[in-house]
Each structure stands twice: as structure tokens, then as C-alpha cells.
Design an enzyme around this catalytic site. Structure first.
Site, PDB file in Angstrom:
ATOM      1  N   SER A 244       1.069  -0.387  -0.243  1.00  0.00           N
ATOM      2  CA  SER A 244       0.073  -0.052   0.343  1.00  0.00           C
ATOM      3  C   SER A 244       1.010   1.034  -0.102  1.00  0.00           C
ATOM      4  O   SER A 244       2.027   1.663   0.286  1.00  0.00           O
ATOM      5  CB  SER A 244      -1.284   0.275   1.290  1.00  0.00           C
TER       6      SER A 244
ATOM      7  N   LYS B 269       2.051  -3.774   6.099  1.00  0.00           N
ATOM      8  CA  LYS B 269       2.981  -3.854   5.417  1.00  0.00           C
ATOM      9  C   LYS B 269       4.285  -3.660   5.172  1.00  0.00           C
ATOM     10  O   LYS B 269       4.421  -4.000   4.191  1.00  0.00           O
ATOM     11  CB  LYS B 269       2.161  -2.613   4.818  1.00  0.00           C
TER      12      LYS B 269
ATOM     13  N   TYR C 220      -1.568  -0.843  10.959  1.00  0.00           N
ATOM     14  CA  TYR C 220      -1.945  -1.380   9.855  1.00  0.00           C
ATOM     15  C   TYR C 220      -0.655  -1.492   8.572  1.00  0.00           C
ATOM     16  O   TYR C 220       0.137  -2.277   8.315  1.00  0.00           O
ATOM     17  CB  TYR C 220      -3.479  -0.417   9.245  1.00  0.00           C
TER      18      TYR C 220
HETATM   19  C1  UD1 Z   1      -6.837   4.645   4.537  1.00  0.00           C
HETATM   20  C2  UD1 Z   1      -5.766   4.353   4.870  1.00  0.00           C
HETATM   21  C3  UD1 Z   1      -4.695   3.874   4.083  1.00  0.00           C
HETATM   22  C4  UD1 Z   1      -4.772   2.114   3.587  1.00  0.00           C
HETATM   23  C5  UD1 Z   1      -6.044   3.077   2.903  1.00  0.00           C
HETATM   24  C6  UD1 Z   1      -6.603   1.321   1.539  1.00  0.00           C
HETATM   25  C7  UD1 Z   1      -5.900   6.032   6.843  1.00  0.00           C
HETATM   26  C8  UD1 Z   1      -5.683   7.001   7.669  1.00  0.00           C
HETATM   27  N1  UD1 Z   1      -5.797   5.259   5.953  1.00  0.00           N
HETATM   28  O1  UD1 Z   1      -5.873   5.554   2.858  1.00  0.00           O
HETATM   29  O2  UD1 Z   1      -4.143   3.157   5.053  1.00  0.00           O
HETATM   30  O3  UD1 Z   1      -4.257   1.536   2.779  1.00  0.00           O
HETATM   31  O4  UD1 Z   1      -7.087   3.766   3.761  1.00  0.00           O
HETATM   32  O5  UD1 Z   1      -7.494   1.622   2.375  1.00  0.00           O
HETATM   33  O6  UD1 Z   1      -6.636   5.331   6.631  1.00  0.00           O
HETATM   34  N2  UD1 Z   1     -12.647  11.543   4.158  1.00  0.00           N
HETATM   35  C9  UD1 Z   1     -13.699  11.878   4.306  1.00  0.00           C
HETATM   36  N3  UD1 Z   1     -14.794  11.186   4.956  1.00  0.00           N
HETATM   37  C10 UD1 Z   1     -14.780   9.887   5.485  1.00  0.00           C
HETATM   38  C11 UD1 Z   1     -14.599   9.071   4.544  1.00  0.00           C
HETATM   39  C12 UD1 Z   1     -12.637   9.092   4.183  1.00  0.00           C
HETATM   40  O7  UD1 Z   1     -13.789  12.931   4.047  1.00  0.00           O
HETATM   41  O8  UD1 Z   1     -15.712   9.278   5.485  1.00  0.00           O
HETATM   42  C13 UD1 Z   1     -11.523  11.683   3.157  1.00  0.00           C
HETATM   43  C14 UD1 Z   1     -10.118  11.511   4.250  1.00  0.00           C
HETATM   44  O9  UD1 Z   1      -9.904  12.474   5.006  1.00  0.00           O
HETATM   45  C15 UD1 Z   1      -9.312  11.540   2.878  1.00  0.00           C
HETATM   46  C16 UD1 Z   1     -10.265  10.521   1.452  1.00  0.00           C
HETATM   47  O10 UD1 Z   1     -11.568  11.285   2.254  1.00  0.00           O
HETATM   48  O11 UD1 Z   1      -8.972  12.765   2.238  1.00  0.00           O
HETATM   49  C17 UD1 Z   1      -9.647   9.033   1.535  1.00  0.00           C
HETATM   50  O12 UD1 Z   1      -9.956   8.808   2.531  1.00  0.00           O
HETATM   51  P1  UD1 Z   1      -9.822   7.022   2.601  1.00  0.00           P
HETATM   52  O13 UD1 Z   1     -10.845   6.368   1.610  1.00  0.00           O
HETATM   53  O14 UD1 Z   1      -9.844   6.171   3.965  1.00  0.00           O
HETATM   54  O15 UD1 Z   1      -8.869   6.121   1.981  1.00  0.00           O
HETATM   55  P2  UD1 Z   1      -6.581   6.687   2.751  1.00  0.00           P
HETATM   56  O16 UD1 Z   1      -6.947   7.786   4.268  1.00  0.00           O
HETATM   57  O17 UD1 Z   1      -6.270   7.933   1.645  1.00  0.00           O
END
Ligand code: UD1
Length: 337
Positions: A123, A151, A147
Site C-alpha cells: 500500500s 505492510k 496496519y
Molecule cells: C486509508 C488508510 C490507508 C489505507 C487505505 C486503503 C487512513 C489514515 N489511511 O487511506 O492506510 O491504505 O485507506 O484502505 O485511514 N474522507 C472523508 N470522509 C470519509 C472518509 C474519508 O472526508 O468518511 C477523506 C479522507 O480524509 C481522505 C480521503 O477521503 O482525505 C480518502 O480517505 P480514505 O478513503 O479513508 O483513504 P486514505 O485515508 O487515503
């Protein structure tokens, strides 16, 4: 024959479809800890071929070795693992157990069976807080949660293994943010409980399962203040695994390769794109930053092009349309309740 741990899961099921369509036979090894048997039925509906299947846990070394031997596989793609960051903070031992110990057992079983070709799901989380963008494979590695640690430990384990025996053929694929679904709408992401990731949450709001989305922070140093990520269509990602296997046919190596598009989209970009694809309004509220989140993360995907001849072909519109087709035709995922 390709042996696929976690082949019933989100990325695993899409990889099965691409492998079968490319003429490979597959054996899925899965314990359905975060997936459903129905996914295998759907793979058969898409491809017309039933994947071989063994119900088992990768931590059970003897069952695993037996299944690998019986499958007659020449290579393994290892998807099985736990992947929720928040949960990993609550239950670190469970993550070390499933991910690290499970992979160790797999490598032992492979050694025992003389199968030395492996494609591993890593990842972009191994880059920690990016020091420079876009992320290249030689960026320093770090982990900010259990997590991510698992990895990283596994990546190091694989590099050590290769150093000890350079006849291994190992591809470490560093995924950016996989989204979307197969164009048939028959397989897709089916998170248990409340989704942690953005796109599954947005899709559930669009389909009416949830009222609104929390946008975790709009004061990041990004064009619109919301987090920027490299979202990649899961079918493009799946095809990357095929290309990795092809390369390993004539390379004894242990190589880490980014699988991303190279393009960063913000949370607001994603909401807009999903609204367009679904013709639904996605209500959202801006909330506090989520602890551990970073502002921006996107790949330099050029190494994947030069090594695998692979690049992501599907657009943001495809990701949202296909994700919506899956969500709207399976509002409660694989379960019919
Ligand atoms: C997350 C994990 C990462 C993992 C990846 C795949 C964290 C900090 N990181 O990545 O380690 O490899 O998932 O499973 O959890 N967001 C919102 N509202 C929400 C959900 C997300 O605003 O309800 C935003 C987040 O702040 C971020 C973006 O959407 O800016 C993407 O979030 P997400 O899909 O959880 O992925 P990552 O944080 O990049």
C-alpha cells in the site's frame, strides 16, 4: 494455475476475473473474514468459469501448504489481510497476527512446495507522510499506524527472503486508493459495518443507506482544502497484477512498484463526480480532520509503465459510474437482507 489468497475480497475478486479472462486457472484460498461466498458465484457469472476454492485461514500453515500443493499452482497472489487503519490501532496484535504471521506462514508453505513466485498487496501507506510528490518507489518508507507497520514488516521480510535466495520472483505492488467496481455491476466493494473509506461511504449516501458524508477537514494545504488522493479503478489495479505475473515469468527479482494513476483528486472532486455519475445529491458536512490523515498523496506511476508496461486506463467518470452500478444494483452488498 494461480493461487489467490483473499480471492473473494474486493481487489481479489476483480483480479480473479481478469486472470480467468486471460486464460489462467485460479484457486481461491479465503476464510471469508471480510468477504462473502457470493463473490465467487458472481465471478463465475462474469467469466463462465468456477474458480477452485479452499476455505481456510492463511495462519493455518498445514491447511495452507496442503491447499497450495494440491492446487498445483506455479505462482501466488497474496491479497488476504486486514486493512482498516482505525481497527489496527485498537487491535494491533490481530493485525500482526493476520498480516505478518499469515504472510510468514504463506512464505513457509511456498518454500515447502517449491513455489517461489509471489505478487504481494502492499500500500502507499508505506510512504508515511509524503516528503515529496508525486511519490516514487525510492521515497523513504515509514509507518504511522499498526496496519502500515504490518505492510512495512512484510515488505522487509520479502526483501530479506529474496536476498537469502535470489531465485525468488517477487512483485510488491503498492496500491494507491482503489475504487469502483467491475463494469458488470456484479462484483464490488462490500464493507462490513460503517465504511472507513471515502468512496464506499459516498456510495452508501447516494443509495440512501446513510444520511450524509462527513468531510474530514477542509483546511488542508490543497486547492480546495480537502484531502487529495490518487484514486484508481479496481479493474485497472487488477490488470496490474496480471502484468506483474507476466513480468515475473522471466525475472528473478524483488521489486516494489506503485499502482496509481498519478492524478490527485480532492474529497470535493470525488463528491461532485459521484453526484454526476449517480444523478443523486450527496449531502455532506465538514468535520474535524481525521487523526493520522495526510493532505495529499499521489503516485508517480512511471515505474509501472517501464517495468510492467502498465498504466491505468479508466477515468474518474468510469470509477464513479461503475461504483454506482455496483452499489445501486446491490444496495446491501452481497447479502440479500
Ligand atoms: C486509508 C488508510 C490507508 C489505507 C487505505 C486503503 C487512513 C489514515 N489511511 O487511506 O492506510 O491504505 O485507506 O484502505 O485511514 N474522507 C472523508 N470522509 C470519509 C472518509 C474519508 O472526508 O468518511 C477523506 C479522507 O480524509 C481522505 C480521503 O477521503 O482525505 C480518502 O480517505 P480514505 O478513503 O479513508 O483513504 P486514505 O485515508 O487515503
Amino acid at each position: 494455475m494461480i493461487f489467490i489468497t483473499g480471492g473473494a475480497g474486493y481487489i481479489g475478486s476483480h483480479a480473479c476475473v481478469e486472470l480467468i479472462n486471460a486464460g489462467h486457472e485460479v484457486t481461491v484460498f479465503d476464510n471469508f473474514s471480510n468477504s462473502q461466498p457470493e463473490a465467487l458465484v458472481r465471478i463465475e457469472r462474469i467469466t463462465g468459469k468456477k474458480p477452485n476454492f479452499v476455505n481456510g485461514d492463511i495462519r493455518d500453515g498445514s491447511v495452507l501448504a496442503e491447499a497450495l500443493k494440491n492446487s498445483g499452482a506455479s505462482a501466488v497472489i497474496h491479497f488476504a489481510g486486514l486493512k482498516a487503519v482505525g481497527e489496527s490501532v485498537e487491535k494491533p496484535l490481530s493485525y500482526y497476527d493476520n498480516n505478518v504471521l499469515g504472510t510468514l506462514r504463506l512464505l513457509e508453505a511456498m518454500t515447502k512446495c517449491g513455489v517461489k513466485t509471489l505478487v504481494f498487496s502492499s500500500s502507499a501507506t508505506v510512504y508515511g507522510d509524503p516528503q515529496a510528490l508525486p511519490l516514487t518507489e525510492d521515497h523513504q518508507l515509514s509507518a504511522t499506524n499498526p496496519y502500515g507497520q504490518t505492510k512495512l514488516v512484510i515488505e522487509n521480510m520479502l526483501r530479506d527472503l529474496y536476498r537469502s535466495d535470489p531465485t525468488w520472483r517477487i512483485s510488491i505492488l503498492r496500491y494507491f486508493n482503489p475504487v469502483g467496481a467491475h463494469a458488470s455491476g456484479l462484483i464490488g466493494e462490500d464493507p462490513q459495518g460503517t465504511p472507513n473509506n471515502l468512496l464506499p461511504f459516498v456510495a452508501q449516501v447516494a443509495v440512501g443507506r446513510r444520511e450524509f458524508l462527513n468531510v474530514w477537514g477542509n483546511d488542508y494545504d490543497t486547492p480546495d482544502g480537502t484531502g487529495v488522493r490518487d484514486y484508481i479503478h479496481v479493474v485497472d489495479l487488477a490488470i496490474g497484477h496480471l502484468k506483474a505475473l507476466e513480468r515475473l515469468r522471466d525475472h528473478q527479482e524483488c521489486l516494489a512498484i506503485n499502482l496509481g494513476t498519478g492524478i490527485g483528486y480532492s474529497v470535493i472532486d470525488m463528491i461532485k463526480a459521484f453526484e454526476k455519475a449517480s444523478s443523486k445529491v450527496i449531502p455532506f458536512k465538514v468535520a474535524e480532520r481525521r487523526p493520522g490523515d495526510i493532505a495529499s498523496c499521489y503516485a508517480d506511476p512511471s515505474f509501472a509503465m517501464s517495468t510492467l508496461g502498465w498504466r491505468a486506463e479508466r477515468s474518474l467518470e468510469d470509477m464513479c459510474k461503475d461504483g454506482w452500478r455496483w452499489q445501486s444494483s446491490n444496495p446491501t452488498g452481497y447479502s440479500h437482507s
